[in-house]
Enzyme design. Structure first.
Site, PDB file in Angstrom:
ATOM      1  N   PHE A  11       0.935  -1.170   0.065  1.00 28.59           N
ATOM      2  CA  PHE A  11       0.031  -0.060  -0.027  1.00 28.59           C
ATOM      3  C   PHE A  11       0.966   1.124   0.010  1.00 28.59           C
ATOM      4  CE2 PHE A  11      -2.380   2.640   3.377  1.00 28.59           C
ATOM      5  CZ  PHE A  11      -3.110   3.648   2.213  1.00 28.59           C
ATOM      6  N   ILE A  12       1.533   1.387   1.040  1.00 24.41           N
ATOM      7  CA  ILE A  12       2.482   2.776   1.317  1.00 24.41           C
ATOM      8  C   ILE A  12       3.415   2.517   0.324  1.00 24.41           C
ATOM      9  CG2 ILE A  12       3.672   4.201   2.753  1.00 24.41           C
ATOM     10  CD1 ILE A  12       2.218   3.103   5.082  1.00 24.41           C
ATOM     11  N   THR A 130       5.921   2.898  12.812  1.00 25.55           N
ATOM     12  CA  THR A 130       4.422   3.164  13.074  1.00 25.55           C
ATOM     13  C   THR A 130       4.436   3.871  14.342  1.00 25.55           C
ATOM     14  OG1 THR A 130       2.350   2.076  13.837  1.00 25.55           O
ATOM     15  CG2 THR A 130       4.434   0.689  13.714  1.00 25.55           C
ATOM     16  N   ASP A 131       3.308   4.439  14.448  1.00 24.10           N
ATOM     17  CA  ASP A 131       3.093   5.065  16.030  1.00 24.10           C
ATOM     18  C   ASP A 131       2.517   4.163  16.869  1.00 24.10           C
ATOM     19  OD1 ASP A 131       0.631   4.555  15.047  1.00 24.10           O
ATOM     20  OD2 ASP A 131      -0.225   6.437  15.457  1.00 24.10           O
ATOM     21  N   GLU A 132       2.392   3.012  16.403  1.00 22.38           N
ATOM     22  CA  GLU A 132       1.659   1.880  17.475  1.00 22.38           C
ATOM     23  C   GLU A 132       2.726   1.442  18.349  1.00 22.38           C
ATOM     24  OE1 GLU A 132      -0.725  -1.139  15.404  1.00 22.38           O
ATOM     25  OE2 GLU A 132      -1.194   0.520  13.961  1.00 22.38           O
ATOM     26  N   TYR A 155       2.158  -7.118  16.414  1.00 22.56           N
ATOM     27  CA  TYR A 155       2.494  -6.326  15.301  1.00 22.56           C
ATOM     28  C   TYR A 155       3.467  -5.294  15.929  1.00 22.56           C
ATOM     29  CZ  TYR A 155       2.417  -2.480  11.992  1.00 22.56           C
ATOM     30  OH  TYR A 155       2.679  -1.381  11.296  1.00 22.56           O
ATOM     31  N   ALA A 157       4.897  -4.872  18.702  1.00 23.19           N
ATOM     32  CA  ALA A 157       6.259  -5.429  19.355  1.00 23.19           C
ATOM     33  C   ALA A 157       7.256  -5.782  18.314  1.00 23.19           C
ATOM     34  CB  ALA A 157       5.659  -6.459  20.163  1.00 23.19           C
ATOM     35  N   LYS A 159       7.368  -4.349  15.220  1.00 22.07           N
ATOM     36  CA  LYS A 159       7.994  -3.158  14.751  1.00 22.07           C
ATOM     37  C   LYS A 159       8.980  -2.448  15.803  1.00 22.07           C
ATOM     38  CE  LYS A 159       7.144  -1.401  11.411  1.00 22.07           C
ATOM     39  NZ  LYS A 159       7.721  -1.483  10.033  1.00 22.07           N
ATOM     40  N   ASN A 254     -13.620   5.490  15.624  1.00 19.72           N
ATOM     41  CA  ASN A 254     -13.944   4.377  14.238  1.00 19.72           C
ATOM     42  C   ASN A 254     -15.367   4.812  14.029  1.00 19.72           C
ATOM     43  OD1 ASN A 254     -11.461   3.457  14.231  1.00 19.72           O
ATOM     44  ND2 ASN A 254     -11.677   1.926  15.904  1.00 19.72           N
ATOM     45  N   ASP A 285     -14.892  -7.166  20.423  1.00 23.37           N
ATOM     46  CA  ASP A 285     -13.727  -6.353  20.362  1.00 23.37           C
ATOM     47  C   ASP A 285     -12.359  -7.162  20.062  1.00 23.37           C
ATOM     48  OD1 ASP A 285     -12.391  -3.889  20.204  1.00 23.37           O
ATOM     49  OD2 ASP A 285     -12.643  -3.416  22.605  1.00 23.37           O
ATOM     50  N   GLY A 288      -6.825  -6.846  23.288  1.00 24.44           N
ATOM     51  CA  GLY A 288      -5.715  -6.090  23.565  1.00 24.44           C
ATOM     52  C   GLY A 288      -6.010  -4.626  22.714  1.00 24.44           C
TER      53      GLY A 288
END
Ligand code: NAD
Ligand code: TYD
Length: 347
Positions: A11-12, A130-132, A155, A157, A159, A254, A285, A288
């Site tokens: 994508f990016i 990423t900001d995550e 994911y 962790a 990154k 969201n 949900d 986490g």
């Protein structure tokens, strides 16, 4: 510059490849991509024959291949985007994330170090993150470049691990690295497992729009071409050893985002007002599930003069138009494996 872009069919990455190929005819671009389910050469159809563009199908976990690419093509710059990128997939299969995001990034760092042999003049290793990695915010506050890492999904962790390794190579071996941490992107070519394209696709098919929990989680959305512009800026002007946060100053829950998306689509399709909102369905949900992400992007603005150019309403409208004009792209990527993923995940 001889630039190795990893993950350029995603994508990016595809927006970054296109921007550099078209804006810098003197640079040679090598796009290394494994073409996982998320990689798609259709994303680059318009520039595939450009003189300064080359595609290499391969895996960043393949050390021998990496070495040969650096040697043969005299790579001077790396923009590293290749990754497993979807949080929900990291919850069901964390090892794939550790393999590509952690081991693959380490291989790439080692290949650059070995090829450049301490001759770092005119070289740059640019890692896209990423900001995550910063974790989850409460109702207030922002992520800054010096916010402590607190990743909470496999994911993020993976990154975070890759970011630590990139910084370790800078401090230990002086490898000329730069890192950016960006907020959620949206725009054309976004794979429809992610919230916005998934909902566009479902509306077009009259399917339910699955909103996790109560839809109160907040993300800070940035139009993908603004991210590609920021990456171009940091490639050229970013200072070695530095980190830059990139974000849209554009927070949405969201549920509010999906309501806006429904209304814009209804208008474009001349549907009855409120028709698509009826498809909104609250589902179990995510495990986490991080509550809120919000980036403070003042460093890149103050030091490098970058800011987002597209408002969310404009960007969302352009994104919807792209999906309406590229139904074949959507059909191609949602057939086959994606159909199995969707039914396992949502049905
Ligand atoms: P994507 O999943 O759309 O694309 C990833 C690309 O990497 C695909 O083309 C895939 O084929 C390729 N790839 C995966 N494993 C590979 C491997 N082992 N070897 C070579 N290629 C491989 O991802 P994206 O959304 O474009 O994200 C790109 C980068 O930007 C990632 O590093 C991601 O962590 C980061 N990022 C994404 C967002 C976002 O909102 N999407 C935000 C901030 C940062
Ligand atoms: P996503 O696009 O997966 O990006 P990320 O998890 O990296 O932020 O999800 C964006 C937000 O939308 C996130 O809070 C999870 C939520 N979401 C849903 O409510 N339903 C869905 O089907 C998906 C894929 C995401």
């Amino acid at each position: 510059m001889n630039i190795l872009i990893t993950g350029g069919a995603g994508f990016i990455g595809s927006h970054v490849v296109r921007r550099l190929v078209l804006n810098y005819p003197d640079y040679t671009i090598y796009n290394l991509d494994k073409l996982t389910y998320a990689g798609n050469l259709e994303n680059l159809k318009d520039i595939q024959d450009a003189k300064n563009y080359n595609f290499i199908k391969g895996d960043i976990c393949d050390k021998v291949l990496l070495q040969s690419i650096f040697d043969e093509h005299k790579i001077t710059h790396v923009i590293h985007l290749a990754a497993e990128s979807h949080v929900d997939r990291s919850i069901t299969n964390p090892l794939a994330f550790i393999e590509t995001n952690v081991v693959g990034t380490s291989n790439l760092l080692l290949a650059a170090k070995e090829a450049w042999q301490d001759n770092y003049h005119g070289k740059k290793f640019y890692h896209i993150s990423t900001d995550e990695v910063y974790g989850s915010l409460g109702d207030s506050g922002f992520f800054y470049e010096n916010t402590s890492y607190d990743p909470r999904s496999p994911y993020s962790a993976s990154k975070a691990s890759s970011d630590h390794l990139v910084r370790a190579f800078y401090h230990t071996y002086n490898l000329p690295v730069v890192i950016s941490n960006c907020s959620n992107n949206y725009g054309p070519n976004h794979f429809p497992e992610k919230l916005i394209p998934l909902c566009i696709n479902n509306i077009l098919q009259g399917k339910e729009l699955p909103i996790y929990g109560k839809g109160e989680n907040v993300r800070d959305w940035l139009y993908v071409e603004d991210h590609a512009h920021a990456i171009d800026t940091i490639l050229h002007d970013g200072k070695v050893g530095e980190t830059y946060n990139i974000g849209g100053h554009n927070e949405w829950t969201n549920i509010d985002l999906i309501r806006l998306l429904c209304d814009q689509l209804d208008e474009k399709l001349s549907n009855e007002i409120g028709a698509s909102q009826k498809l909104i369905t609250f589902v179990k949900d995510r495990a986490g599930h991080d509550l809120r992400y919000a980036i403070d992007a003042s460093k890149i603005d103050n030091e490098l003069g970058w800011k987002p150019s597209v408002t969310f309403e404009e960007g969302l409208s352009k994104t919807i138009d792209w999906y309406l004009e590229n139904k074949e792209w959507l059909e191609n990527v949602t057939s086959g494996d994606y159909a199995n993923y969707y039914s396992k995940m949502y049905e």
